[in-house]
Design a protein around this motif. Structure first.
Motif, mmCIF file in Angstrom:
data_model
loop_
_atom_site.group_PDB
_atom_site.id
_atom_site.type_symbol
_atom_site.label_atom_id
_atom_site.label_comp_id
_atom_site.label_asym_id
_atom_site.label_seq_id
_atom_site.Cartn_x
_atom_site.Cartn_y
_atom_site.Cartn_z
ATOM 1 N N ILE A 1 53.930 4.987 71.108
ATOM 2 C CA ILE A 1 54.277 6.348 70.710
ATOM 3 C C ILE A 1 55.247 6.332 69.539
ATOM 4 N N TYR A 2 56.304 5.544 69.658
ATOM 5 C CA TYR A 2 57.337 5.512 68.624
ATOM 6 C C TYR A 2 56.808 4.905 67.325
ATOM 7 N N TRP A 3 56.101 3.784 67.425
ATOM 8 C CA TRP A 3 55.809 3.026 66.209
ATOM 9 C C TRP A 3 54.463 3.370 65.584
ATOM 10 N N ALA A 4 53.499 3.855 66.373
ATOM 11 C CA ALA A 4 52.325 4.457 65.737
ATOM 12 C C ALA A 4 52.749 5.737 65.034
ATOM 13 N N GLY A 5 53.691 6.469 65.652
ATOM 14 C CA GLY A 5 54.247 7.647 64.989
ATOM 15 C C GLY A 5 54.933 7.298 63.681
ATOM 16 N N ALA A 6 55.719 6.219 63.687
ATOM 17 C CA ALA A 6 56.387 5.789 62.451
ATOM 18 C C ALA A 6 55.358 5.404 61.389
ATOM 19 N N ALA A 7 54.251 4.798 61.818
ATOM 20 C CA ALA A 7 53.196 4.436 60.861
ATOM 21 C C ALA A 7 52.595 5.679 60.215
ATOM 22 N N TYR A 8 52.452 6.767 60.984
ATOM 23 C CA TYR A 8 51.953 8.029 60.423
ATOM 24 C C TYR A 8 52.830 8.474 59.255
ATOM 25 N N TRP A 9 54.139 8.454 59.449
ATOM 26 C CA TRP A 9 55.045 8.933 58.407
ATOM 27 C C TRP A 9 55.125 7.961 57.233
ATOM 28 N N LEU A 10 55.001 6.659 57.491
ATOM 29 C CA LEU A 10 54.931 5.701 56.389
ATOM 30 C C LEU A 10 53.678 5.956 55.562
ATOM 31 N N HIS A 11 52.539 6.132 56.217
ATOM 32 C CA HIS A 11 51.305 6.422 55.487
ATOM 33 C C HIS A 11 51.446 7.703 54.668
ATOM 34 N N ALA A 12 52.058 8.737 55.252
ATOM 35 C CA ALA A 12 52.252 9.991 54.525
ATOM 36 C C ALA A 12 53.159 9.785 53.319
ATOM 37 N N ASP A 13 54.243 9.046 53.504
ATOM 38 C CA ASP A 13 55.187 8.810 52.410
ATOM 39 C C ASP A 13 54.512 8.059 51.268
ATOM 40 N N LEU A 14 53.723 7.050 51.592
ATOM 41 C CA LEU A 14 53.030 6.291 50.549
ATOM 42 C C LEU A 14 52.037 7.166 49.792
ATOM 43 N N ALA A 15 51.286 7.999 50.518
ATOM 44 C CA ALA A 15 50.323 8.888 49.850
ATOM 45 C C ALA A 15 51.025 9.876 48.940
ATOM 46 N N LEU A 16 52.159 10.409 49.384
ATOM 47 C CA LEU A 16 52.921 11.351 48.566
ATOM 48 C C LEU A 16 53.463 10.670 47.308
ATOM 49 N N ARG A 17 53.958 9.467 47.463
ATOM 50 C CA ARG A 17 54.548 8.769 46.315
ATOM 51 C C ARG A 17 53.495 8.380 45.278
ATOM 52 N N GLU A 18 52.267 8.195 45.697
ATOM 53 C CA GLU A 18 51.193 7.951 44.724
ATOM 54 C C GLU A 18 51.013 9.134 43.789
ATOM 55 N N GLY B 1 53.604 11.173 42.929
ATOM 56 C CA GLY B 1 54.889 11.513 42.330
ATOM 57 C C GLY B 1 55.785 12.351 43.214
ATOM 58 N N SER B 2 55.412 12.537 44.477
ATOM 59 C CA SER B 2 56.242 13.273 45.422
ATOM 60 C C SER B 2 56.839 12.270 46.414
ATOM 61 N N SER B 3 57.310 12.752 47.554
ATOM 62 C CA SER B 3 57.838 11.872 48.594
ATOM 63 C C SER B 3 57.975 12.661 49.883
ATOM 64 N N LEU B 4 58.101 11.939 50.985
ATOM 65 C CA LEU B 4 58.344 12.587 52.269
ATOM 66 C C LEU B 4 59.672 13.327 52.248
ATOM 67 N N ASP B 5 60.687 12.752 51.600
ATOM 68 C CA ASP B 5 61.976 13.435 51.459
ATOM 69 C C ASP B 5 61.796 14.817 50.846
ATOM 70 N N ALA C 1 61.932 20.616 51.489
ATOM 71 C CA ALA C 1 61.383 21.951 51.230
ATOM 72 C C ALA C 1 61.062 22.672 52.541
ATOM 73 N N TYR C 2 60.555 21.934 53.520
ATOM 74 C CA TYR C 2 60.268 22.529 54.829
ATOM 75 C C TYR C 2 61.553 23.041 55.475
ATOM 76 N N ALA C 3 62.640 22.262 55.378
ATOM 77 C CA ALA C 3 63.913 22.703 55.958
ATOM 78 C C ALA C 3 64.375 24.006 55.324
ATOM 79 N N ARG C 4 64.159 24.154 54.024
ATOM 80 C CA ARG C 4 64.619 25.355 53.322
ATOM 81 C C ARG C 4 63.785 26.585 53.688
ATOM 82 N N CYS C 5 62.498 26.385 53.865
ATOM 83 C CA CYS C 5 61.631 27.562 54.063
ATOM 84 C C CYS C 5 61.386 27.900 55.523
ATOM 85 N N CYS C 6 61.413 26.879 56.384
ATOM 86 C CA CYS C 6 60.749 27.085 57.676
ATOM 87 C C CYS C 6 61.512 26.580 58.896
ATOM 88 N N LEU C 7 62.603 25.863 58.717
ATOM 89 C CA LEU C 7 63.271 25.208 59.836
ATOM 90 C C LEU C 7 64.545 25.946 60.202
#
Length: 288
Positions: free
Chosen positions: A179-196, A198-202, A207-213
């Motif tokens: 649960i913990y580490w397959a979950g971490a892999a999800y966010w690593l995959h997302a971060d890598l796709a975003l950085r390709e 020019g964006s990032s998970l950060d 932006a989500y914290a500002r609009c929706c959290l």
């Protein structure tokens, strides 16, 4: 900005306020040390954004006698009546030992997402497991290479857990590492796709914290992925969500490791040098 009062510190960053309270400590020097440690852990969030994710959070530090030899035997994030981060430390834990422990940064990382319920536990714990290493490296609490080693070790523990139920319904102690580490892999995959792109998970989570959290935010895991996609605009979070939520085995990280220039035999992790992969690793472990 930090304000200090007897037994309490108040941190401000952007519109966010984080209160640190140390309970039940009669020694002023130890109380101050525990406040310092909790403040350092909380401020790792500011390596991902210029503000704390939530308008107001209360972090409570208490000492506890425990058979668990860890400096921080237990931590928890509660979302009743606002948000509270609870951290229980051993009475003999030193500042150096506390700084080397992952629990506080893990719990503070939970402030970056809404409450996701049991079905979304893998997303919540995965996000905190990914960032507990990334944020600590950015804040200088460990080296970037050590952060990658600890992520790799976590993925190894997840890979060693038994397969079975889809990740969205996995439960029981035997499923915890998956649960913990397959979950971490999800966010690593997302971060890598975003950085390709020019964006990032950060960037997306900030932006989500500002609009929706808010301190009472709740979401289904799919709803959270959809909200992140509305910010990013590429549909990637939902595509990954559907793949991961239905998976009955640990995800394949081979492509991610190639992109990061990581290789190993399960005991030793090797790093490429002087190439695009090395620059990508450095960028991820650098403060935003």
């Amino acid at each position: 900005m930090t304000q200090a009062f007897a037994g309490e510190r108040i941190l401000h960053a952007g519109s966010g306020r984080l209160e640190i309270v140390v309970n039940g400590i009669d020694d002023p020097a130890r109380e101050a040390m525990l406040q310092q440690w909790a403040e350092e852990a909380a401020k790792t969030l500011l390596t991902a954004s210029d503000r704390f994710p939530l308008p107001r959070v209360r972090a409570v530090v208490r000492e506890t006698d425990s058979r668990d030899p860890s400096p921080v035997p237990w931590g928890q994030t509660l979302r009743r009546d606002g948000v509270a981060v609870l951290l229980y430390v051993r009475p003999d834990a030193t500042l150096e030992q506390l700084r080397d422990d992952w629990t506080a940064v893990h719990e503070f990382s939970h402030l970056m997402h809404p409450y996701l319920g049991r079905e979304g536990r893998w997303m919540a714990e995965g996000l905190a497991s990914y960032y507990q290493n990334v944020l600590r490296a950015r804040a200088g609490l460990m080296s970037p290479d050590e952060a990658w080693r600890r992520l790799d070790a976590g993925f190894g523990r997840g890979r060693g857990a038994p397969a079975g139920r889809p990740l969205s319904s996995a439960k029981g102690r035997g499923a915890t590492m998956r649960i913990y580490w397959a979950g971490a892999a999800y966010w690593l995959h997302a971060d890598l796709a975003l950085r390709e792109r020019g964006s990032s998970l950060d960037t997306v989570l900030s932006a989500y914290a500002r609009c929706c959290l808010s301190d009472r935010s709740e979401s289904t895991p799919l709803g959270f992925a959809q909200a992140l996609d509305r910010i990013d605009g590429h549909g990637m979070f939902v595509r990954l969500y559907r793949k991961y939520a239905a998976a009955t085995a640990f995800p394949d990280l081979a492509a991610a490791y190639r992109a990061l220039g990581l290789s190993g035999n399960g005991t030793t992790l090797r790093f490429s040098q002087g190439d695009a992969a090395a620059r990508l690793r450095t960028t991820i472990m650098r403060a935003r």
